[in-house]
Write a protein that holds these residues in place. Structure first.
Motif, PDB file in Angstrom:
ATOM      1  N   GLY A 131       0.797  -1.227   0.000  1.00 36.97           N
ATOM      2  CA  GLY A 131       0.000   0.000   0.000  1.00 36.97           C
ATOM      3  C   GLY A 131       0.823   1.268   0.000  1.00 36.97           C
ATOM      4  N   GLY A 132       2.108   1.130   0.239  1.00 31.84           N
ATOM      5  CA  GLY A 132       2.995   2.281   0.295  1.00 31.84           C
ATOM      6  C   GLY A 132       3.458   2.742  -1.071  1.00 31.84           C
ATOM      7  N   SER A 133       4.339   3.739  -1.055  1.00 34.93           N
ATOM      8  CA  SER A 133       4.833   4.339  -2.294  1.00 34.93           C
ATOM      9  C   SER A 133       6.358   4.460  -2.268  1.00 34.93           C
ATOM     10  CB  SER A 133       4.237   5.736  -2.485  1.00 34.93           C
ATOM     11  OG  SER A 133       2.838   5.689  -2.597  1.00 34.93           O
ATOM     12  N   LEU A 134       6.934   4.440  -3.446  1.00 34.30           N
ATOM     13  CA  LEU A 134       8.357   4.704  -3.633  1.00 34.30           C
ATOM     14  C   LEU A 134       8.528   5.390  -4.971  1.00 34.30           C
ATOM     15  CD1 LEU A 134      10.255   1.404  -2.632  1.00 34.30           C
ATOM     16  CD2 LEU A 134      10.471   3.636  -1.516  1.00 34.30           C
ATOM     17  N   ARG A 135       9.584   6.187  -5.087  1.00 30.97           N
ATOM     18  CA  ARG A 135       9.975   6.722  -6.386  1.00 30.97           C
ATOM     19  C   ARG A 135      11.409   6.305  -6.648  1.00 30.97           C
ATOM     20  NH1 ARG A 135      10.629  12.879  -8.693  1.00 30.97           N
ATOM     21  NH2 ARG A 135      12.506  12.817  -7.395  1.00 30.97           N
ATOM     22  N   VAL A 136      11.617   5.613  -7.745  1.00 33.66           N
ATOM     23  CA  VAL A 136      12.965   5.221  -8.152  1.00 33.66           C
ATOM     24  C   VAL A 136      13.415   6.112  -9.293  1.00 33.66           C
ATOM     25  CG1 VAL A 136      12.834   2.858  -7.288  1.00 33.66           C
ATOM     26  CG2 VAL A 136      12.040   3.365  -9.594  1.00 33.66           C
ATOM     27  N   PHE A 181       1.545   2.923 -11.241  1.00 28.51           N
ATOM     28  CA  PHE A 181       2.883   3.423 -11.523  1.00 28.51           C
ATOM     29  C   PHE A 181       2.816   4.554 -12.540  1.00 28.51           C
ATOM     30  CE2 PHE A 181       5.569  -0.665 -10.613  1.00 28.51           C
ATOM     31  CZ  PHE A 181       4.960  -0.783  -9.373  1.00 28.51           C
ATOM     32  N   THR A 182       3.740   5.502 -12.413  1.00 25.96           N
ATOM     33  CA  THR A 182       3.839   6.606 -13.363  1.00 25.96           C
ATOM     34  C   THR A 182       5.299   6.811 -13.739  1.00 25.96           C
ATOM     35  OG1 THR A 182       1.920   7.710 -12.370  1.00 25.96           O
ATOM     36  CG2 THR A 182       3.340   9.028 -13.801  1.00 25.96           C
ATOM     37  N   ILE A 183       5.572   6.755 -15.033  1.00 29.65           N
ATOM     38  CA  ILE A 183       6.928   7.007 -15.522  1.00 29.65           C
ATOM     39  C   ILE A 183       7.006   8.451 -16.000  1.00 29.65           C
ATOM     40  CG2 ILE A 183       6.372   6.166 -17.855  1.00 29.65           C
ATOM     41  CD1 ILE A 183       9.248   5.060 -18.005  1.00 29.65           C
ATOM     42  N   TYR A 232      12.249   8.694 -14.092  1.00 26.92           N
ATOM     43  CA  TYR A 232      11.686   8.339 -12.797  1.00 26.92           C
ATOM     44  C   TYR A 232      10.571   7.307 -12.957  1.00 26.92           C
ATOM     45  CZ  TYR A 232      13.849  12.805 -11.554  1.00 26.92           C
ATOM     46  OH  TYR A 232      14.731  13.848 -11.374  1.00 26.92           O
ATOM     47  N   LEU A 233      10.334   6.578 -11.875  1.00 23.27           N
ATOM     48  CA  LEU A 233       9.171   5.699 -11.802  1.00 23.27           C
ATOM     49  C   LEU A 233       8.546   5.898 -10.422  1.00 23.27           C
ATOM     50  CD1 LEU A 233       7.556   3.509 -13.366  1.00 23.27           C
ATOM     51  CD2 LEU A 233       8.870   1.808 -12.055  1.00 23.27           C
ATOM     52  N   GLN A 234       7.393   6.524 -10.412  1.00 22.63           N
ATOM     53  CA  GLN A 234       6.629   6.690  -9.176  1.00 22.63           C
ATOM     54  C   GLN A 234       5.735   5.470  -9.012  1.00 22.63           C
ATOM     55  OE1 GLN A 234       6.618   9.249  -6.764  1.00 22.63           O
ATOM     56  NE2 GLN A 234       5.274   7.834  -5.652  1.00 22.63           N
TER      57      GLN A 234
END
Length: 117
Positions: free
Chosen positions: A15-20, A67-69, A79-81
């Motif tokens: 359920g969490g988020s990361l941005r790589v 996901f959003t690129i 980026y990948l959110q």
């Protein structure tokens, strides 16, 4: 040759988020359609998101809507959110060109994303 350095992975609860992020050497990525790939444990690498030079995006069904690129050509970075993460998103995430990725750049170390249930 172009070098790609991925960063931003980590351990997150479901359920969490990361941005790589993926930083490229030089300013070439503005001329190249780019993709984010992932390799889950024991499985083959797969394409999860792509972005063209004119910012058209495409996503694998498994990540669509979550996901959003994006890209910042001035920073030579893609980026990948990742939102609403699931345990099945656990993988090493890599970026590279969308077409002939191995010819564009050697695969980097990737960044590990681990989603706990």
């Amino acid at each position: 040759q172009v070098q790609l350095v991925e960063s931003g992975g980590g351990l997150v609860q479901a359920g969490g988020s990361l941005r790589v992020s993926c930083a490229a050497s030089g300013s070439i990525i503005s001329f190249v359609d780019m993709g984010w790939y992932r390799q889950p444990p024991g499985k083959q690498r797969e394409l999860v998101a792509s972005i063209t030079t004119d910012d058209r995006t495409n996503y694998a069904d498994s990540v669509k809507g979550r996901f959003t690129i994006s890209r910042d050509n001035a920073k030579n970075t893609v980026y990948l959110q990742m939102n609403s993460l699931k345990p099945e998103d656990t993988a090493v995430y890599y970026c590279n060109a969308l077409l002939n990725p191995g010819a564009f750049a050697s695969w980097g170390q990737g960044t590990q994303v681990t989603v706990s249930s």
